[in-house]
Design a protein around this motif. Structure first.
Motif, PDB file in Angstrom:
ATOM      1  N   SER A  44       0.763  -1.271   0.163  1.00 11.21           N
ATOM      2  CA  SER A  44      -0.119  -0.139   0.006  1.00 11.21           C
ATOM      3  C   SER A  44       0.809   1.405  -0.054  1.00 11.21           C
ATOM      4  CB  SER A  44      -0.945   0.019   1.303  1.00 11.21           C
ATOM      5  OG  SER A  44      -1.899   1.130   1.110  1.00 11.21           O
ATOM      6  N   ILE A  45       0.492   2.092   0.511  1.00 16.92           N
ATOM      7  CA  ILE A  45       1.363   3.466   0.726  1.00 16.92           C
ATOM      8  C   ILE A  45       2.590   3.221   1.316  1.00 16.92           C
ATOM      9  CG2 ILE A  45       1.744   5.824   1.682  1.00 16.92           C
ATOM     10  CD1 ILE A  45      -1.593   5.594   1.951  1.00 16.92           C
ATOM     11  N   ILE A  46       3.642   3.463   0.701  1.00 20.58           N
ATOM     12  CA  ILE A  46       5.136   3.296   1.166  1.00 20.58           C
ATOM     13  C   ILE A  46       5.687   4.249   2.042  1.00 20.58           C
ATOM     14  CG2 ILE A  46       7.435   2.410   0.708  1.00 20.58           C
ATOM     15  CD1 ILE A  46       6.438   1.210  -1.885  1.00 20.58           C
ATOM     16  N   VAL A  47       6.163   4.086   3.089  1.00 21.64           N
ATOM     17  CA  VAL A  47       6.841   5.207   4.006  1.00 21.64           C
ATOM     18  C   VAL A  47       8.251   4.828   4.082  1.00 21.64           C
ATOM     19  CG1 VAL A  47       4.620   6.146   5.092  1.00 21.64           C
ATOM     20  CG2 VAL A  47       5.967   4.276   5.988  1.00 21.64           C
ATOM     21  N   GLY A  48       9.211   5.881   3.969  1.00 22.80           N
ATOM     22  CA  GLY A  48      10.555   5.465   4.294  1.00 22.80           C
ATOM     23  C   GLY A  48      11.378   6.623   3.956  1.00 22.80           C
ATOM     24  N   ALA A  49      12.825   6.241   3.858  1.00 25.46           N
ATOM     25  CA  ALA A  49      13.796   7.404   3.774  1.00 25.46           C
ATOM     26  C   ALA A  49      13.931   7.876   2.370  1.00 25.46           C
ATOM     27  CB  ALA A  49      15.149   6.837   4.306  1.00 25.46           C
ATOM     28  N   SER A  50      13.455   9.175   2.311  1.00 24.68           N
ATOM     29  CA  SER A  50      13.756   9.808   0.724  1.00 24.68           C
ATOM     30  C   SER A  50      13.546  11.163   0.824  1.00 24.68           C
ATOM     31  CB  SER A  50      12.668   9.225  -0.266  1.00 24.68           C
ATOM     32  OG  SER A  50      12.659   9.844  -1.476  1.00 24.68           O
ATOM     33  N   SER A  51      14.256  11.711   0.275  1.00 20.06           N
ATOM     34  CA  SER A  51      14.432  13.345   0.227  1.00 20.06           C
ATOM     35  C   SER A  51      13.796  13.994  -0.804  1.00 20.06           C
ATOM     36  CB  SER A  51      15.932  14.011   0.493  1.00 20.06           C
ATOM     37  OG  SER A  51      16.494  13.668  -0.985  1.00 20.06           O
ATOM     38  N   ARG A  52      13.192  13.189  -1.817  1.00 22.24           N
ATOM     39  CA  ARG A  52      12.740  14.018  -3.035  1.00 22.24           C
ATOM     40  C   ARG A  52      11.468  13.200  -3.644  1.00 22.24           C
ATOM     41  NH1 ARG A  52      17.592  12.653  -7.276  1.00 22.24           N
ATOM     42  NH2 ARG A  52      17.110  10.269  -7.718  1.00 22.24           N
ATOM     43  N   SER A  53      11.129  11.982  -3.171  1.00 26.45           N
ATOM     44  CA  SER A  53      10.020  11.238  -3.606  1.00 26.45           C
ATOM     45  C   SER A  53       8.699  11.956  -3.538  1.00 26.45           C
ATOM     46  CB  SER A  53      10.370   9.662  -3.026  1.00 26.45           C
ATOM     47  OG  SER A  53       8.619   9.082  -3.350  1.00 26.45           O
ATOM     48  N   VAL A  54       7.762  11.986  -4.566  1.00 25.56           N
ATOM     49  CA  VAL A  54       6.592  12.761  -4.472  1.00 25.56           C
ATOM     50  C   VAL A  54       5.594  11.793  -3.777  1.00 25.56           C
ATOM     51  CG1 VAL A  54       6.881  14.284  -6.254  1.00 25.56           C
ATOM     52  CG2 VAL A  54       5.940  12.040  -6.479  1.00 25.56           C
ATOM     53  N   TYR A  55       5.927  10.655  -3.599  1.00 25.31           N
ATOM     54  CA  TYR A  55       5.071   9.646  -2.911  1.00 25.31           C
ATOM     55  C   TYR A  55       5.378   9.513  -1.510  1.00 25.31           C
ATOM     56  CZ  TYR A  55       4.044   8.392  -7.636  1.00 25.31           C
ATOM     57  OH  TYR A  55       3.403   8.498  -8.876  1.00 25.31           O
ATOM     58  N   ILE A  87       4.745  10.149   2.027  1.00 27.70           N
ATOM     59  CA  ILE A  87       3.946  10.986   2.996  1.00 27.70           C
ATOM     60  C   ILE A  87       4.732  11.470   4.100  1.00 27.70           C
ATOM     61  CG2 ILE A  87       2.870   9.066   4.025  1.00 27.70           C
ATOM     62  CD1 ILE A  87       0.340  10.246   3.948  1.00 27.70           C
ATOM     63  N   VAL A  88       5.566  10.691   4.754  1.00 29.95           N
ATOM     64  CA  VAL A  88       6.568  11.193   5.707  1.00 29.95           C
ATOM     65  C   VAL A  88       7.178  12.470   5.608  1.00 29.95           C
ATOM     66  CG1 VAL A  88       8.296  10.596   7.235  1.00 29.95           C
ATOM     67  CG2 VAL A  88       6.874   8.633   6.575  1.00 29.95           C
ATOM     68  N   LEU A  89       7.700  12.716   4.335  1.00 30.69           N
ATOM     69  CA  LEU A  89       8.400  13.742   3.934  1.00 30.69           C
ATOM     70  C   LEU A  89       7.309  15.124   3.888  1.00 30.69           C
ATOM     71  CD1 LEU A  89      10.939  15.560   3.098  1.00 30.69           C
ATOM     72  CD2 LEU A  89      10.353  14.600   0.873  1.00 30.69           C
ATOM     73  N   THR A  90       6.119  14.728   3.363  1.00 28.21           N
ATOM     74  CA  THR A  90       4.990  15.743   3.162  1.00 28.21           C
ATOM     75  C   THR A  90       4.547  16.161   4.510  1.00 28.21           C
ATOM     76  OG1 THR A  90       4.405  14.777   1.127  1.00 28.21           O
ATOM     77  CG2 THR A  90       2.825  16.105   2.192  1.00 28.21           C
ATOM     78  N   LEU A  91       4.400  15.182   5.629  1.00 28.34           N
ATOM     79  CA  LEU A  91       3.852  15.436   6.840  1.00 28.34           C
ATOM     80  C   LEU A  91       4.945  16.136   7.556  1.00 28.34           C
ATOM     81  CD1 LEU A  91       2.050  12.266   7.806  1.00 28.34           C
ATOM     82  CD2 LEU A  91       1.091  14.569   7.389  1.00 28.34           C
ATOM     83  N   SER A  92       6.311  15.827   7.415  1.00 24.55           N
ATOM     84  CA  SER A  92       7.297  16.529   8.230  1.00 24.55           C
ATOM     85  C   SER A  92       7.390  18.191   7.790  1.00 24.55           C
ATOM     86  CB  SER A  92       8.635  16.031   7.895  1.00 24.55           C
ATOM     87  OG  SER A  92       8.761  14.634   8.299  1.00 24.55           O
ATOM     88  N   VAL A  93       7.132  18.367   6.385  1.00 29.16           N
ATOM     89  CA  VAL A  93       7.156  19.898   5.916  1.00 29.16           C
ATOM     90  C   VAL A  93       5.951  20.340   6.537  1.00 29.16           C
ATOM     91  CG1 VAL A  93       7.162  21.240   3.830  1.00 29.16           C
ATOM     92  CG2 VAL A  93       8.565  19.334   3.937  1.00 29.16           C
ATOM     93  N   TYR A  94       4.805  19.992   6.298  1.00 27.08           N
ATOM     94  CA  TYR A  94       3.696  20.451   7.015  1.00 27.08           C
ATOM     95  C   TYR A  94       3.777  20.615   8.458  1.00 27.08           C
ATOM     96  CZ  TYR A  94      -1.427  20.600   8.901  1.00 27.08           C
ATOM     97  OH  TYR A  94      -2.456  20.953   9.296  1.00 27.08           O
ATOM     98  N   SER A  95       4.385  19.891   9.197  1.00 29.79           N
ATOM     99  CA  SER A  95       4.408  19.853  10.673  1.00 29.79           C
ATOM    100  C   SER A  95       5.376  21.092  11.010  1.00 29.79           C
ATOM    101  CB  SER A  95       4.757  18.798  11.468  1.00 29.79           C
ATOM    102  OG  SER A  95       5.978  18.366  10.797  1.00 29.79           O
ATOM    103  N   ALA A  96       6.546  21.303  10.119  1.00 33.58           N
ATOM    104  CA  ALA A  96       7.413  22.343  10.431  1.00 33.58           C
ATOM    105  C   ALA A  96       6.860  23.905  10.072  1.00 33.58           C
ATOM    106  CB  ALA A  96       8.743  22.086   9.384  1.00 33.58           C
TER     107      ALA A  96
END
Length: 261
Positions: free
Chosen positions: A191-202, A204-213
């Motif tokens: 399903s939705i994959i979460v992991g270490a990536s600085s540029r993947s548009v998929y 969601i962990v990066l997206t939530l991190s930016v949103y929380s910041a």
């Protein structure tokens, strides 16, 4: 039954899409001393150059190529094609139109497999294919099918019938199956994959991190950013690290091949 290689029988992995979340976790997992099938030699493939953040120690060699270009794929892969024993396919091209997705993704996979299969001698034994839950839901992003899709209801099971819509996941499964019995395969429908990536548009962990910041900087409460539908319904995610372990296990374990996980 799981088999551990001797020092003279090295497993050679080709991770296609190595700089994405799933590819990065695979490269990490293949370096662990407890990983099945060891020792592993690892080739990483991506269309763009290796980013600065990617540890070069995770792979033995990086190859930049355009898998949509048959000539470029053959030219870049042919020198090492006779070594590759396992392909980890975690590459993807996504467009709104599903027929375009079928054409582009099938072309990429076929170009890689044809190059490896034509090597003399050919060593390729197994392909792990990463797809996803759109296998059960249909091409949900294709605007031409908006409001027309009838999908399976969860829980999804790997032996559910295919849906009567174009789906590049189906096309990729059929393509790898066409190489049986000389090349075995496993299909991993995460399903939705979460992991270490600085540029993947998929990611969601990066997206939530930016949103929380942003919320913290603006002094705003961290409110749920999704839709009412996603709030009210079940949603599952796959840890890229666990997914990597599953793929490697399937690649080297009898019973994990010709399977959908």
């Amino acid at each position: 039954m799981e088999k551990e290689n001797s020092s003279s029988d090295v497993s050679v992995a080709l991770i296609v899409g190595v700089t994405g979340m799933a590819g990065f976790s695979l490269a990490e997992a293949l370096q662990k001393p407890t990983t099945p099938g060891r020792p592993w030699k690892v080739y990483g493939v991506a269309r763009r150059p290796l980013p600065d953040w990617f540890p070069s120690s995770l792979i033995d060699c990086f190859i930049s190529l355009d898998a949509l270009d048959g000539a470029d794929t053959a030219n870049k892969l042919s020198p090492v094609a006779h070594e590759i024993t396992h392909v980890f396919w975690v590459s993807i091209q996504v467009h709104e139109n599903e027929e375009v997705n079928i054409s582009m993704n099938s072309t990429m996979l076929a170009n890689v497999l044809n190059t490896l299969k034509s090597a003399t001698p050919s060593a390729i034994r197994h392909v792990t294919l990463l797809t996803g839950t759109k296998h059960y839901m249909g091409p949900i992003f294709d605007p031409s099918l908006a409001g027309k899709l009838v999908h399976h209801e969860p829980p999804f099971k790997e032996d559910m019938d295919r849906l009567p819509y174009p789906n590049f996941y189906y096309a990729l499964e059929d393509l790898v199956a066409s190489y049986l019995p000389s090349i075995t395969h496993s299909v991993h429908r995460s399903s939705i994959i979460v992991g270490a990536s600085s540029r993947s548009v998929y990611n969601i962990v990066l997206t939530l991190s930016v949103y929380s910041a942003i919320c913290r900087y603006q002094g705003l409460p961290f409110r749920y950013p999704g839709s009412k539908y996603t709030w009210d319904h079940f949603c599952d995610m796959s840890d890229a690290r666990v997914l990597a372990e599953q793929q490697i296990w399937a690649a080297v374990t009898e019973g994990g091949q010709e399977s959908s996980l």
